[in-house]
Design a protein around this motif. Structure first.
Motif, PDB file in Angstrom:
ATOM      1  N   SER A 121       1.295   5.250  -0.270  1.00 33.85           N
ATOM      2  CA  SER A 121       0.681   6.576  -0.231  1.00 33.85           C
ATOM      3  C   SER A 121       1.772   7.529  -0.699  1.00 33.85           C
ATOM      4  N   GLN A 149       2.468   6.111  15.757  1.00 35.85           N
ATOM      5  CA  GLN A 149       2.969   7.385  15.218  1.00 35.85           C
ATOM      6  C   GLN A 149       1.827   8.406  15.124  1.00 35.85           C
ATOM      7  N   VAL A 150       0.682   7.937  14.646  1.00 38.35           N
ATOM      8  CA  VAL A 150      -0.509   8.792  14.610  1.00 38.35           C
ATOM      9  C   VAL A 150      -1.668   8.003  15.222  1.00 38.35           C
ATOM     10  N   LYS A 160      10.145   8.286  14.058  1.00 36.90           N
ATOM     11  CA  LYS A 160       9.962   9.104  12.849  1.00 36.90           C
ATOM     12  C   LYS A 160      11.305   9.622  12.337  1.00 36.90           C
ATOM     13  N   CYS A 218      -6.245  10.367   2.484  1.00 37.24           N
ATOM     14  CA  CYS A 218      -6.224  10.556   3.938  1.00 37.24           C
ATOM     15  C   CYS A 218      -6.336  12.022   4.325  1.00 37.24           C
ATOM     16  N   SER A 225       5.525   5.076   3.599  1.00 34.15           N
ATOM     17  CA  SER A 225       5.293   3.860   2.795  1.00 34.15           C
ATOM     18  C   SER A 225       6.362   3.612   1.728  1.00 34.15           C
ATOM     19  N   ARG A 282      -9.264   2.955   6.289  1.00 32.08           N
ATOM     20  CA  ARG A 282      -8.075   2.076   6.237  1.00 32.08           C
ATOM     21  C   ARG A 282      -8.483   0.608   6.204  1.00 32.08           C
ATOM     22  N   ASP A 314      -3.978  13.499  -1.058  1.00 33.10           N
ATOM     23  CA  ASP A 314      -4.182  12.067  -0.831  1.00 33.10           C
ATOM     24  C   ASP A 314      -5.540  11.863  -0.156  1.00 33.10           C
ATOM     25  N   HIS A 352      -2.308   2.050  -4.968  1.00 40.31           N
ATOM     26  CA  HIS A 352      -2.526   3.395  -4.452  1.00 40.31           C
ATOM     27  C   HIS A 352      -3.978   3.801  -4.689  1.00 40.31           C
ATOM     28  N   PHE A 353      -4.614   4.337  -3.672  1.00 45.23           N
ATOM     29  CA  PHE A 353      -5.977   4.874  -3.794  1.00 45.23           C
ATOM     30  C   PHE A 353      -5.854   6.368  -4.102  1.00 45.23           C
ATOM     31  N   GLY A 381       3.191   9.610   1.211  1.00 46.67           N
ATOM     32  CA  GLY A 381       3.870  10.103   2.416  1.00 46.67           C
ATOM     33  C   GLY A 381       5.329   9.691   2.500  1.00 46.67           C
ATOM     34  N   ILE A 382       5.899   9.931   3.673  1.00 42.72           N
ATOM     35  CA  ILE A 382       7.316   9.615   3.867  1.00 42.72           C
ATOM     36  C   ILE A 382       7.485   8.116   4.148  1.00 42.72           C
ATOM     37  N   LEU A 392       0.854  -1.189   0.000  1.00 41.26           N
ATOM     38  CA  LEU A 392       0.000   0.000   0.000  1.00 41.26           C
ATOM     39  C   LEU A 392       0.891   1.240   0.000  1.00 41.26           C
ATOM     40  N   SER A 395      -4.333   6.844  14.186  1.00 44.28           N
ATOM     41  CA  SER A 395      -4.892   5.688  13.460  1.00 44.28           C
ATOM     42  C   SER A 395      -4.019   4.446  13.615  1.00 44.28           C
ATOM     43  N   GLN A 396      -2.830   4.623  14.178  1.00 44.52           N
ATOM     44  CA  GLN A 396      -1.890   3.500  14.212  1.00 44.52           C
ATOM     45  C   GLN A 396      -1.652   2.939  15.613  1.00 44.52           C
TER      46      GLN A 396
HETATM   47  P1  ATP Z   1       2.785   7.422   4.903  1.00 45.77           P
HETATM   48  O1  ATP Z   1       3.854   8.410   5.156  1.00 45.77           O
HETATM   49  O2  ATP Z   1       3.296   6.149   4.326  1.00 45.77           O
HETATM   50  O3  ATP Z   1       1.636   8.021   4.141  1.00 45.77           O
HETATM   51  P2  ATP Z   1       1.459   7.932   7.362  1.00 45.77           P
HETATM   52  O4  ATP Z   1       2.295   8.045   8.550  1.00 45.77           O
HETATM   53  O5  ATP Z   1       0.984   9.169   6.693  1.00 45.77           O
HETATM   54  O6  ATP Z   1       2.231   7.010   6.310  1.00 45.77           O
HETATM   55  P3  ATP Z   1      -1.202   6.893   7.196  1.00 45.77           P
HETATM   56  O7  ATP Z   1      -1.597   8.022   6.327  1.00 45.77           O
HETATM   57  O8  ATP Z   1      -2.034   6.508   8.354  1.00 45.77           O
HETATM   58  O9  ATP Z   1       0.261   7.013   7.768  1.00 45.77           O
HETATM   59  O10 ATP Z   1      -1.089   5.622   6.299  1.00 45.77           O
HETATM   60  C1  ATP Z   1      -0.708   4.399   6.841  1.00 45.77           C
HETATM   61  C2  ATP Z   1      -0.400   3.464   5.685  1.00 45.77           C
HETATM   62  O11 ATP Z   1      -1.575   3.243   4.915  1.00 45.77           O
HETATM   63  C3  ATP Z   1       0.587   4.060   4.698  1.00 45.77           C
HETATM   64  O12 ATP Z   1       1.919   3.878   5.102  1.00 45.77           O
HETATM   65  C4  ATP Z   1       0.267   3.284   3.455  1.00 45.77           C
HETATM   66  O13 ATP Z   1       0.857   2.000   3.506  1.00 45.77           O
HETATM   67  C5  ATP Z   1      -1.251   3.144   3.558  1.00 45.77           C
HETATM   68  N1  ATP Z   1      -1.924   4.234   2.811  1.00 45.77           N
HETATM   69  C6  ATP Z   1      -2.282   5.453   3.261  1.00 45.77           C
HETATM   70  N2  ATP Z   1      -2.875   6.163   2.268  1.00 45.77           N
HETATM   71  C7  ATP Z   1      -2.878   5.384   1.170  1.00 45.77           C
HETATM   72  C8  ATP Z   1      -3.342   5.540  -0.183  1.00 45.77           C
HETATM   73  N3  ATP Z   1      -3.913   6.652  -0.613  1.00 45.77           N
HETATM   74  N4  ATP Z   1      -3.174   4.505  -1.031  1.00 45.77           N
HETATM   75  C9  ATP Z   1      -2.583   3.357  -0.618  1.00 45.77           C
HETATM   76  N5  ATP Z   1      -2.140   3.160   0.629  1.00 45.77           N
HETATM   77  C10 ATP Z   1      -2.266   4.158   1.518  1.00 45.77           C
END
Ligand code: ATP
Ligand code: MG
Length: 416
Positions: A182, A288-289, A317, A341, A187, A261, A339, A205-206, A184-185, A180, A291-292
């Motif tokens: 995203s 970390q956040v 982090k 999220c 994934s 999620r 994104d 990716h969504f 972000g930093i 999965l 949701s986790q």
């Molecule tokens: P990241 O930096 O990887 O985005 P994050 O700390 O922002 O991580 P979240 O946004 O809660 O954490 O996302 C947790 C995990 O869910 C991500 O690491 C990724 O694996 C998955 N994820 C989040 N958004 C998406 C998306 N739009 N498409 C696919 N996977 C996603």
């Protein structure tokens, strides 16, 4: 003139009966990473690889080799016959140009025990001759330059560099994983860690955009390109967020992050199962956040049966950011991007109840919603600078075609 780079692998040499598979995989990955350089040969001698290539390609080859998982270290070497005079003259040539005020030492490895001198004798004699001919000083504990001589079965390798590879296992030997991704930093770094342990990720990716095309030119496409090793193909499955968004407008905001999620996890499970991948991976990091949290991760995973691998679980982090800089994805990850999220509420309950999440999934008809999103999905294949996009239904349509379509079957290695 042809140059020679010796490539050493560590861990893969210890894998017993699988060793040949690991070596074949590493060789294939080296050839693939160096593919853009044109005519390159890779041969194996005495548990190490030799890369043979034209002189002018060496700098580019070194940059590529530094990224190939499974490589522990590598060096450009001179290969000479097993004779002291040849070794000495080559050593003098290799060290020519080192300023006199610098210190050196000689390091000898002697897997070939039949050489006329012991390692110590060779190191001492060579050291004396270097002092006499080049005037360098010796420093055994902290030298400026180390002159290495490896005596292998048919020749001696003489060199003065020791370049670090990323270690780990060759990508592909541990199988495929649905990752999965995203923007972000975390994934992208998690994908890199999965690759380091030999997994080949197919990304999902969504996206929020009205169609999948803009995603290819966005930082998501850029991250997929950055994570691919050399000439390897990479695949990105793109799933639209809009059907989910439309179906969930009445969800309480504090439910949104975990329920979404959970939905992503469910779609990922469907895709991984159809593709016969044994696991899903994410960039989740414990606590970390909001949701986790452990409880929320349990809610996200509930209902699924495949393992969710979270290679960043125990990192801080700061450590993740440091890794992102090392991998080279950090600057891209911090670019602005809309994104999913950022659309769903960011303030979940830290301890969602599994029953509440299950009930939301049931009420919102997740099964049908997942089918709908998947039917609207696409798959992009990145190879070198080109990208090809196809409807996901073409790829998943016929079970027998999965393997080839998703590159599950590794091409047989081409002996060169
Ligand atoms: P990241 O930096 O990887 O985005 P994050 O700390 O922002 O991580 P979240 O946004 O809660 O954490 O996302 C947790 C995990 O869910 C991500 O690491 C990724 O694996 C998955 N994820 C989040 N958004 C998406 C998306 N739009 N498409 C696919 N996977 C996603
Ligand atoms: Mg994120």
């Amino acid at each position: 003139m042809l140059s020679r780079i010796v490539v050493h692998y560590g861990e893969i040499g210890t894998k017993g009966g699988n060793r040949r598979v690991f070596e074949a995989s590493l060789r294939r990955n080296i050839l693939s990473a160096l593919g853009p350089l044109g005519e390159v040969r890779v041969k194996m001698v005495d548990n190490r690889f030799f890369v043979l290539l034209p002189d002018e390609k060496v700098p580019a080859a070194k940059l590529s080799l530094a990224k190939v998982f499974g490589i522990v270290w590598f060096a450009q070497v001179e290969a000479v016959p097993l004779s002291y005079a040849e070794i000495r003259e080559t050593a003098i040539r290799v060290l020519a140009g080192v300023p006199k005020e610098m210190s050196f030492r000689v390091s000898v490895r002697r897997p070939n025990k039949s050489f006329e001198m012991t390692s110590q004798e060779l190191a001492r004699k060579l050291g004396e001759d270097i002092i006499e001919r080049l005037g360098l000083g010796v420093n055994l504990s902290a030298p400026d330059v180390t002159l290495s001589v490896d005596l292998i079965s048919e020749e001696a390798l003489v060199y003065r560099e020791h370049l670090k590879g990323p270690g780990g296992l060759p990508v592909g030997v541990s199988g495929r994983v649905l990752h999965l991704l995203s923007g972000g930093i975390d994934s992208p770094v998690a994908a890199w860690l999965m690759m380091k342990r030999g997994c080949k990720p197919v990304y999902v990716h969504f996206y929020v955009a009205p169609g999948p095309e803009p995603i290819l030119g966005s930082k998501i496409g850029e991250l997929v390109r950055m994570l691919s090793q050399g000439g390897e193909e990479s695949r990105l499955i793109l799933i639209p967020f809009s059907p989910y968004q439309l179906a969930t407008t009445d969800l309480p905001p504090e439910f949104e992050p975990i329920v979404f999620r959970r939905f992503m996890r469910m779609v990922a499970e469907r895709l991984a199962s159809a593709l016969e991948f044994p696991a899903i991976s994410t960039g989740d990091n414990l606590a970390q956040v909001a949701s986790q949290t452990l409880q929320n991760m349990a809610c996200i995973d509930s209902g699924g049966s495949l393992p969710t691998l979270r290679p960043l679980l125990g990192y801080d982090k700061d450590e993740i950011i440091q890794l992102a800089r090392q991998v080279g994805t950090y600057e891209t990850s911090i670019l602005d991007y809309k994104d999913c999220c950022s659309i769903v509420s960011r303030h979940p309950r830290t301890r969602m109840k599994i029953e509440d999440v299950n009930e939301s999934a049931r009420r919102l008809g997740f099964d049908e919603l997942a089918t709908k999103c998947i039917s609207m999905g696409s798959m992009a294949t990145f190879k070198d600078d080109a990208v090809e996009m196809r409807p996901l239904s073409d790829v998943l349509g016929s079970r027998n075609r999965h393997a080839g379509d998703l590159g599950l079957e590794q091409p047989a290695s081409q002996p060169r």
